[in-house]
Scaffold this motif. Structure first.
Motif, PDB file in Angstrom:
ATOM      1  N   ALA A  61       0.828  -1.206   0.000  1.00  0.00           N
ATOM      2  CA  ALA A  61       0.000   0.000   0.000  1.00  0.00           C
ATOM      3  C   ALA A  61       0.860   1.253   0.000  1.00  0.00           C
ATOM      4  O   ALA A  61       0.570   2.232  -0.703  1.00  0.00           O
ATOM      5  CB  ALA A  61      -0.927  -0.010   1.213  1.00  0.00           C
ATOM      6  N   SER A  80       1.149   4.135  -2.999  1.00  0.00           N
ATOM      7  CA  SER A  80       0.942   5.569  -2.791  1.00  0.00           C
ATOM      8  C   SER A  80       2.148   6.375  -3.265  1.00  0.00           C
ATOM      9  O   SER A  80       1.994   7.451  -3.858  1.00  0.00           O
ATOM     10  CB  SER A  80       0.676   5.850  -1.304  1.00  0.00           C
ATOM     11  OG  SER A  80      -0.602   5.419  -0.920  1.00  0.00           O
ATOM     12  N   GLU A 131      -7.150   4.753   7.019  1.00  0.00           N
ATOM     13  CA  GLU A 131      -8.102   3.825   6.393  1.00  0.00           C
ATOM     14  C   GLU A 131      -7.410   2.527   5.997  1.00  0.00           C
ATOM     15  O   GLU A 131      -7.894   1.428   6.302  1.00  0.00           O
ATOM     16  CB  GLU A 131      -8.730   4.491   5.162  1.00  0.00           C
ATOM     17  CG  GLU A 131      -9.666   3.581   4.386  1.00  0.00           C
ATOM     18  CD  GLU A 131     -10.032   4.148   3.024  1.00  0.00           C
ATOM     19  OE1 GLU A 131     -10.468   3.348   2.171  1.00  0.00           O
ATOM     20  OE2 GLU A 131      -9.868   5.365   2.810  1.00  0.00           O
ATOM     21  N   PHE A 132      -6.253   2.641   5.347  1.00  0.00           N
ATOM     22  CA  PHE A 132      -5.564   1.445   4.884  1.00  0.00           C
ATOM     23  C   PHE A 132      -4.947   0.661   6.034  1.00  0.00           C
ATOM     24  O   PHE A 132      -4.878  -0.571   5.995  1.00  0.00           O
ATOM     25  CB  PHE A 132      -4.506   1.820   3.846  1.00  0.00           C
ATOM     26  CG  PHE A 132      -5.089   2.168   2.513  1.00  0.00           C
ATOM     27  CD1 PHE A 132      -5.487   1.177   1.635  1.00  0.00           C
ATOM     28  CD2 PHE A 132      -5.280   3.489   2.144  1.00  0.00           C
ATOM     29  CE1 PHE A 132      -6.052   1.492   0.410  1.00  0.00           C
ATOM     30  CE2 PHE A 132      -5.836   3.816   0.923  1.00  0.00           C
ATOM     31  CZ  PHE A 132      -6.217   2.812   0.050  1.00  0.00           C
ATOM     32  N   ALA A 179     -12.228   2.036   9.523  1.00  0.00           N
ATOM     33  CA  ALA A 179     -11.778   2.297   8.157  1.00  0.00           C
ATOM     34  C   ALA A 179     -12.854   3.029   7.367  1.00  0.00           C
ATOM     35  O   ALA A 179     -12.567   3.965   6.615  1.00  0.00           O
ATOM     36  CB  ALA A 179     -11.404   0.979   7.470  1.00  0.00           C
ATOM     37  N   TRP A 183     -12.531   6.762   5.794  1.00  0.00           N
ATOM     38  CA  TRP A 183     -12.830   7.029   4.379  1.00  0.00           C
ATOM     39  C   TRP A 183     -13.854   8.161   4.266  1.00  0.00           C
ATOM     40  O   TRP A 183     -13.669   9.112   3.494  1.00  0.00           O
ATOM     41  CB  TRP A 183     -13.351   5.746   3.748  1.00  0.00           C
ATOM     42  CG  TRP A 183     -13.709   5.837   2.294  1.00  0.00           C
ATOM     43  CD1 TRP A 183     -13.556   6.907   1.458  1.00  0.00           C
ATOM     44  CD2 TRP A 183     -14.287   4.799   1.498  1.00  0.00           C
ATOM     45  NE1 TRP A 183     -14.003   6.590   0.186  1.00  0.00           N
ATOM     46  CE2 TRP A 183     -14.461   5.315   0.186  1.00  0.00           C
ATOM     47  CE3 TRP A 183     -14.688   3.489   1.762  1.00  0.00           C
ATOM     48  CZ2 TRP A 183     -15.008   4.555  -0.844  1.00  0.00           C
ATOM     49  CZ3 TRP A 183     -15.231   2.739   0.737  1.00  0.00           C
ATOM     50  CH2 TRP A 183     -15.386   3.258  -0.552  1.00  0.00           C
ATOM     51  N   SER A 191       0.232   9.476   3.041  1.00  0.00           N
ATOM     52  CA  SER A 191      -0.008   8.048   3.253  1.00  0.00           C
ATOM     53  C   SER A 191       1.223   7.217   2.899  1.00  0.00           C
ATOM     54  O   SER A 191       1.507   6.207   3.548  1.00  0.00           O
ATOM     55  CB  SER A 191      -1.220   7.576   2.448  1.00  0.00           C
ATOM     56  OG  SER A 191      -0.998   7.669   1.058  1.00  0.00           O
ATOM     57  N   LEU A 240       2.620   4.827   5.712  1.00  0.00           N
ATOM     58  CA  LEU A 240       2.527   3.389   5.452  1.00  0.00           C
ATOM     59  C   LEU A 240       3.910   2.745   5.311  1.00  0.00           C
ATOM     60  O   LEU A 240       4.133   1.635   5.823  1.00  0.00           O
ATOM     61  CB  LEU A 240       1.701   3.142   4.196  1.00  0.00           C
ATOM     62  CG  LEU A 240       0.209   3.447   4.330  1.00  0.00           C
ATOM     63  CD1 LEU A 240      -0.453   3.472   2.961  1.00  0.00           C
ATOM     64  CD2 LEU A 240      -0.481   2.426   5.231  1.00  0.00           C
ATOM     65  N   GLN A 257      -2.576  -1.163  -9.418  1.00  0.00           N
ATOM     66  CA  GLN A 257      -2.943  -0.448  -8.192  1.00  0.00           C
ATOM     67  C   GLN A 257      -2.393   0.973  -8.188  1.00  0.00           C
ATOM     68  O   GLN A 257      -3.091   1.918  -7.789  1.00  0.00           O
ATOM     69  CB  GLN A 257      -2.404  -1.199  -6.973  1.00  0.00           C
ATOM     70  CG  GLN A 257      -3.054  -2.534  -6.708  1.00  0.00           C
ATOM     71  CD  GLN A 257      -2.463  -3.160  -5.472  1.00  0.00           C
ATOM     72  OE1 GLN A 257      -2.600  -2.645  -4.365  1.00  0.00           O
ATOM     73  NE2 GLN A 257      -1.774  -4.267  -5.641  1.00  0.00           N
TER      74      GLN A 257
END
Length: 312
Positions: free
Chosen positions: A47, A51, A89-90, A175, A179, A207, A211, A237
């Motif tokens: 993830a 990003s 969220e992730f 989450a 969002w 993010s 992350l 993605q």
């Protein structure tokens, strides 16, 4: 908190509806892409890397169009908040999926349109919902829940303790809230007058840092079993989802009523099931078709035009 006064948005037209359906299909296929990449890249690292790649692409896109990303326009604070919510969220999704089933996570994550409608109703002038629209959200959520009823009821059947499952469900709700809160922040602050590129750049940059730092702390910075499918899935993605689809989403938020757009996201898990059937050989039942009909009915109710009052 005071209600924000932002430029007026209009109800989704046929162009916006087609774009939203396309976005939901892209987001639904994302679940297949993530599964295809998990063997090569751990989820949090995956993830964060997604990003980071998308942030570079947004920077290049903005520069090619002459859109300033680093000019001081008073959006830094709101942008950082939106970025932290995006990362949260992730994180919640990743941690939640280690504790609960994917079906249960889908049900709780897609409470997001409900929270979005509630937050926008409270804080953004022009986003107030009528009774029939609230009914539509309930109907759409009920349909989406029906589609995943088996996994929701039996996702952890036979396991010794229900506590991990409850914790995973709670992370799914968090989450969904994160969002929704991201959308509300984008619409209720000075980001509402910012470009889609800058709004997305804030979220991807913040993010990526959060992350990747978390992945480092968890010992997930590693690459193994790299295959062409894994590389193609990561590219999907980063380029299609995080760059193209999110840029389109934030562009839509600058022109249309967000609460009416967000309800379309109930289609995303349904697309996920459909792609699972088409690409992974999974099956679906007649109940899934009934659920899809409920979701479509709910979306129609939310986007139904208000009846004009006739003068006596």
């Amino acid at each position: 908190m005071s209600i924000a006064v932002v430029p007026a948005r209009r109800a989704p037209d046929s162009f916006a509806i087609l774009l939203m359906i396309g976005l939901c299909a892209i987001w639904g296929l994302q679940q297949v892409a993530i599964k295809s990449t998990n063997a090569a890249l751990p989820p949090v690292f995956q993830a964060g890397l997604r990003s980071a790649i998308a942030a570079v692409l947004v920077w290049g896109w903005a520069r090619s169009r002459g859109t300033p990303l680093f000019r001081d326009d008073g959006t830094l604070g709101a942008g950082l908040v939106a970025g932290m919510l995006f990362a949260a969220e992730f994180i919640c999704i990743f941690l939640g999926l280690t504790l609960t089933s994917a079906s249960r996570m889908a049900v709780f994550l897609y409470t997001a349109p409900c929270f979005t409608a509630l937050g926008l109703h409270w804080f953004v002038d022009g986003e107030r919902m009528r009774r029939i629209q609230w009914i539509g959200i309930v109907v759409a959520f009920a349909g989406m829940s029906l589609a995943f009823a088996d996994g929701f009821l039996h996702g952890h059947a036979g396991r010794g303790s229900a506590l991990p499952e409850v914790a995973g469900d709670a992370l799914g709700i968090l989450a969904g809230i994160a969002w929704a809160a991201t959308t509300v922040v984008v619409r209720a602050t000075c980001l509402a007058q910012s470009s889609a590129s800058k709004t997305l750049f804030y979220q991807l940059t913040v993010s990526a840092v959060v992350l990747l730092a978390l992945a480092l702390g968890l010992g997930q910075i590693r690459v193994e079993n790299v295959t062409p499918v894994a590389l193609a899935s990561l590219a999907y993605q980063a380029v299609v989802v995080a760059f193209v689809s999110y840029l389109v989403w934030f562009w839509l938020l600058t022109r249309y009523i967000a609460s009416r757009l967000s309800v379309f996201s109930f289609l995303t898990p349904l697309f996920g099931v459909t792609f699972g059937v088409l690409l992974l050989g999974e099956s679906f039942s007649a109940r899934f078709l009934m659920a899809a009909a409920l979701v479509l009915s709910g979306i129609a109710l939310v986007n139904a035009p208000a009846k004009k009052r006739l003068n006596a």
